[in-house]
Design a protein around this motif. Structure first.
Motif, short mmCIF file in Angstrom:
data_model
loop_
_atom_site.label_atom_id
_atom_site.label_comp_id
_atom_site.label_asym_id
_atom_site.label_seq_id
_atom_site.Cartn_x
_atom_site.Cartn_y
_atom_site.Cartn_z
N MET A 83 0.82 -1.21 0.00
CA MET A 83 0.00 0.00 0.00
C MET A 83 0.86 1.26 0.00
N GLY A 84 1.95 1.22 0.75
CA GLY A 84 2.85 2.37 0.77
C GLY A 84 3.44 2.65 -0.60
N GLN A 85 3.82 1.57 -1.29
CA GLN A 85 4.40 1.74 -2.63
C GLN A 85 3.33 2.17 -3.63
N LEU A 86 2.12 1.59 -3.50
CA LEU A 86 1.03 1.93 -4.43
C LEU A 86 0.64 3.41 -4.28
N GLN A 87 0.45 3.84 -3.06
CA GLN A 87 0.07 5.25 -2.84
C GLN A 87 1.16 6.19 -3.34
N SER A 88 2.40 5.82 -3.09
CA SER A 88 3.51 6.66 -3.53
C SER A 88 3.59 6.70 -5.06
N ALA A 89 3.28 5.57 -5.71
CA ALA A 89 3.30 5.54 -7.17
C ALA A 89 2.25 6.50 -7.73
N VAL A 90 1.08 6.54 -7.09
CA VAL A 90 0.03 7.47 -7.53
C VAL A 90 0.52 8.91 -7.40
N VAL A 91 1.18 9.21 -6.29
CA VAL A 91 1.71 10.56 -6.09
C VAL A 91 2.73 10.90 -7.17
N MET A 92 3.64 9.99 -7.45
CA MET A 92 4.67 10.25 -8.47
C MET A 92 4.03 10.49 -9.84
N ALA A 93 3.00 9.70 -10.16
CA ALA A 93 2.32 9.85 -11.45
C ALA A 93 1.67 11.23 -11.55
N LEU A 94 0.99 11.63 -10.49
CA LEU A 94 0.28 12.92 -10.51
C LEU A 94 1.26 14.09 -10.52
N VAL A 95 2.34 13.98 -9.77
CA VAL A 95 3.33 15.07 -9.75
C VAL A 95 3.90 15.29 -11.14
N GLY A 96 4.06 14.23 -11.91
CA GLY A 96 4.56 14.37 -13.26
C GLY A 96 3.47 14.80 -14.24
N PHE A 97 2.31 14.15 -14.17
CA PHE A 97 1.27 14.35 -15.20
C PHE A 97 0.64 15.74 -15.13
N ILE A 98 0.27 16.19 -13.93
CA ILE A 98 -0.52 17.43 -13.81
C ILE A 98 0.22 18.64 -14.38
N PRO A 99 1.44 18.93 -13.98
CA PRO A 99 2.10 20.11 -14.59
C PRO A 99 2.38 19.91 -16.08
N GLY A 100 2.72 18.69 -16.48
CA GLY A 100 2.98 18.44 -17.91
C GLY A 100 1.75 18.72 -18.75
N TYR A 101 0.59 18.26 -18.27
CA TYR A 101 -0.65 18.44 -19.03
C TYR A 101 -1.08 19.89 -19.07
N PHE A 102 -1.15 20.53 -17.91
CA PHE A 102 -1.75 21.87 -17.86
C PHE A 102 -0.83 22.94 -18.46
N VAL A 103 0.46 22.87 -18.23
CA VAL A 103 1.34 23.88 -18.82
C VAL A 103 1.38 23.71 -20.34
N SER A 104 1.42 22.48 -20.83
CA SER A 104 1.41 22.29 -22.29
C SER A 104 0.07 22.68 -22.89
N LEU A 105 -1.00 22.53 -22.11
CA LEU A 105 -2.32 22.97 -22.59
C LEU A 105 -2.33 24.48 -22.81
N VAL A 106 -1.77 25.22 -21.87
CA VAL A 106 -1.70 26.67 -22.01
C VAL A 106 -0.86 27.05 -23.24
N LEU A 107 0.27 26.38 -23.39
CA LEU A 107 1.12 26.67 -24.56
C LEU A 107 0.38 26.35 -25.85
N ALA A 108 -0.38 25.26 -25.85
CA ALA A 108 -1.12 24.88 -27.05
C ALA A 108 -2.22 25.90 -27.36
N LYS A 109 -2.90 26.39 -26.31
CA LYS A 109 -3.97 27.38 -26.51
C LYS A 109 -3.45 28.65 -27.17
N PHE A 110 -2.22 29.00 -26.87
CA PHE A 110 -1.63 30.21 -27.45
C PHE A 110 -0.85 29.91 -28.74
N GLY A 111 -0.95 28.69 -29.20
CA GLY A 111 -0.27 28.33 -30.45
C GLY A 111 1.24 28.26 -30.35
N LEU A 112 1.74 28.00 -29.13
CA LEU A 112 3.19 28.01 -28.92
C LEU A 112 3.80 26.62 -28.78
#
Length: 448
Positions: free
Chosen positions: A376-405
């Motif tokens: 459970m400790g490893q599973l919960q930590s894996a979820v954290v690692m996935a979210l820490v990577g995915f969330i900024p990658g998705y949202f910052v690239s979304l903003v760049l895409a919206k501005f055509g950059l």
């Protein structure tokens, strides 16, 4: 001239200084070996690119490395030292990482800070290189550098502070254990790349009008294979940098448990073999066999300091087999274009690695007050690692895409990024950089 006999105190001082210098030398060469990882990524991505994009893919890697060093100096090291509790910084602990700290420059009383900082900069550059391969042949250079710096100097080091710091909250509260940074480096980079891919879109011609998957072959598979092999070599520096040199005592992991270079050597080589065989069984393809070696190391990385070698082999075999399967699902079902399989090799194998250590749990955690390693400790930590990577990658690239950059225009993509981003040809005039047809069969004119 009469020489006086050395005193006990002077001998003790000589031994301690010798230990300190040996520590410096060890991390110095680990850092040098880690640079080879970037030589490998550069060759790997250039080979996996078509002729018209070969140099642009290489330049991307070089610039990511160059931008990472100063930004990590000004921001990254402070984040690692101060953010181990979560999002609220410990300003006192972080003071040693401020750019004007006496630890952050020439200091004869501090042989450690620069060496550890150097190793962490190379870990940061590795995350950027992992991300780089996923977005070749269509991302703008400027947006790539913004995202690479965000990933390497902010995102991954925040995850490292939580799970790879001696008192990071993932370890003290959930018993997280990740010797070789399968989570903090590989999963974070892999999921960050996945978030960007959702907004970046596929290369022109990768998918047909009815959703069929078209293969786009790079211009030099042998170059890619040599690059992958260099990455494997560089891992010996990467994993060496994961060990804490204790002057006058046994080596330990970053989690405080004792280990040896001998143990890491057994398991690393077994993991390389297991990953190659796992990928070979699934694909029979040389490109994936070497990618499988990396996936195998990543999958076994969390427990390289703990496993019995055959167990490291088995887990690496699973990682090597899973990586190409995940990549196939990503392209065939979700129509995501990851030209080098970065998410499968680093993101998915990182998940396998963290969970497998949980499956084979029961190892004690030596950090004072921390729970034992558990599924459970490893599973919960894996979820954290996935979210820490995915969330900024998705949202910052979304903003760049919206501005055509985020992405180059279709015409520039068809012409090739070497012309748009790099004022230089990859090969002599006798080798045509382009055959006059775009990926959908439309003639756009000769560009070289």
């Amino acid at each position: 001239m009469e020489q006086s006999a050395p005193t006990l105190a002077s001998l003790q001082a000589m031994i301690e200084m010798s230990d300190t210098i040996n520590m410096e030398i060890f991390y110095w060469f680990c850092t040098g070996l880690m640079v080879i990882i970037h030589v490998g990524f550069l060759a790997y991505e250039m080979g996996a690119s078509r002729l018209k994009n070969a140099l642009a893919s290489g330049v991307k890697n070089i610039l990511a490395f160059a931008f990472m060093v100063p930004t990590f100096f000004f921001i990254g090291w402070w984040i690692y030292l101060s953010m181990y509790n979560g999002f609220v910084p410990d300003f006192e602990a972080g003071a040693a990482g401020l750019p004007w700290s006496e630890n952050m420059g020439p200091n004869l009383s501090d042989n450690a800070s620069g060496i550890f900082w150097g190793a962490f900069v190379l870990f940061a550059a590795t995350t950027a290189s992992i991300f780089s391969g996923a977005v070749i042949e269509r991302i703008r250079m400027s947006s790539f550098l913004v995202l690479a710096v965000l990933l390497g100097s902010v995102v991954w080091i925040l995850a490292a502070s939580w799970g790879w710091h001696p008192t990071g909250w993932l370890t003290t509260e959930w018993g997280y254990h990740d010797f070789g940074a399968a989570g903090a480096v590989h999963m974070v980079a892999g999921f960050f790349a996945l978030g960007v891919l959702l907004n970046l879109g596929a290369r022109i011609g990768r998918f047909g009008p009815k959703g069929e998957v078209n293969t786009i072959v790079g211009h030099s598979v042998p170059m890619s294979m040599i690059g992958l092999m260099l990455i494997v070599v560089g891992f010996f520096g990467f994993l060496g940098g994961c060990i804490i040199y204790m002057p006058g005592a046994q080596w330990t992991s970053i989690f405080g448990n004792e280990t040896t270079l001998s143990a890491i050597s057994f398991n690393t080589l077994m993991a390389i073999a297991g990953g190659i065989i796992g990928a070979y069984v699934m694909t029979r393809q040389p490109f994936w066999m070497l990618s499988g070696a990396i996936a195998g190391i990543v999958a076994s990385a969390p427990g390289l300091d703990l496993y019995y070698p055959p167990l490291a082999f088995l887990i690496a075999f699973i990682g090597g087999a899973v990586a190409p399967m995940v990549d196939k699902i990503l392209s065939s079902r979700f129509k995501l274009d990851d030209p080098v399989g970065a998410f499968g090799v680093h993101g998915a194998s990182g998940v396998v690695g963290l969970l497998m250590l949980g499956v084979f749990s029961g190892f004690p955690n030596v950090v004072e007050g921390a729970p034992n390693i558990s599924f459970m400790g490893q599973l919960q930590s894996a979820v954290v690692m996935a979210l820490v990577g995915f969330i900024p990658g998705y949202f910052v690239s979304l903003v760049l895409a919206k501005f055509g950059l985020l992405r180059v225009p279709p015409k520039a993509e068809m012409a090739g990024l070497d012309i748009v981003e790099v004022p230089l040809q990859a090969y002599p005039e006798s080798v045509p950089a382009y055959n006059g047809k775009d990926d959908s069969g439309v003639s756009v004119g000769k560009t070289a």
